[in-house]
Design a protein around this motif. Structure first.
Motif, PDB file in Angstrom:
ATOM      1  N   THR A  60      17.454 -13.749  36.376  1.00 26.22           N
ATOM      2  CA  THR A  60      16.619 -14.952  36.274  1.00 26.22           C
ATOM      3  C   THR A  60      17.328 -15.986  35.389  1.00 26.22           C
ATOM      4  O   THR A  60      18.178 -15.625  34.580  1.00 26.22           O
ATOM      5  N   ALA A 108      22.456 -17.653  37.187  1.00 27.80           N
ATOM      6  CA  ALA A 108      21.437 -16.652  37.509  1.00 27.80           C
ATOM      7  C   ALA A 108      21.615 -16.134  38.939  1.00 27.80           C
ATOM      8  O   ALA A 108      21.577 -14.925  39.176  1.00 27.80           O
ATOM      9  N   ASN A 155      20.803 -22.013  36.453  1.00 28.15           N
ATOM     10  CA  ASN A 155      20.270 -21.559  37.744  1.00 28.15           C
ATOM     11  C   ASN A 155      21.382 -20.977  38.623  1.00 28.15           C
ATOM     12  O   ASN A 155      21.188 -19.949  39.275  1.00 28.15           O
TER      13      ASN A 155
END
Length: 166
Positions: free
Chosen positions: A150, A144, A141
């Motif tokens: 993403t 990203a 995460n």
């Protein structure tokens, strides 16, 4: 063609960066942004147009590809490059995407490098940055967010196989 390990890829990309330092200031600035910050090649060639300085060491990059922005926190030695880019606007990078790709291709110790079935020497820098971050314990995460992608694409980056002739 063999599999290129993350260590071999990193060494090869650093080699091109070192060569550019002696040969060409603008190419070196472009490769620095690719290597250290995982910018897209189109972001590097339009750096002066898409970058805003927020604080002393915080910059925002607006990405035309997905109409999103992300923040980068450059090392002190790279802040000058970003400040110069902002001041110069669209006149900052005198080289096209193709010229930068050609420069890398001519100097990259790995020949015919591919990621999956895709051949792109500039995109190797983004995959390399994602792998570096992941190896240092950064979550998918966070990667990203850092790269402006993403989490599933970040996963593809860190698990991708690079092939080439070393």
């Amino acid at each position: 063609m063999g599999i290129i390990t993350p260590s071999q890829l990193d060494t090869a990309l650093l080699t091109v960066l070192a060569i550019s330092q002696a040969e060409n200031l603008h190419i070196n600035q472009a490769l620095t942004m690719l290597y250290f910050y995982g910018l897209r090649i189109n972001e590097v060639t339009t750096l002066g147009e898409i970058t805003t300085k927020i604080t002393t060491n915080e910059y925002e990059i607006f990405t035309k590809k997905n109409n999103k922005s992300r923040k980068i926190y450059p090392l002190p030695e790279h802040q000058t490059t970003l400040d110069e880019a902002i001041a110069a606007g669209n006149n900052f990078m005198p080289y096209s995407i193709e010229a930068i790709r050609r420069y890398i291709s001519q100097r990259l110790p790995i020949k015919n490098a591919t990621i999956g079935n895709k051949k792109s020497n500039t995109h190797l820098y983004r995959h390399n940055k994602a792998k570096q971050l992941y190896q240092n314990g950064i979550s998918l995460n966070q990667i990203a967010t850092y790269l402006g992608i993403t989490p599933s694409i970040a996963n593809q980056y860190v698990t991708s196989v690079v092939r080439g002739i070393n």
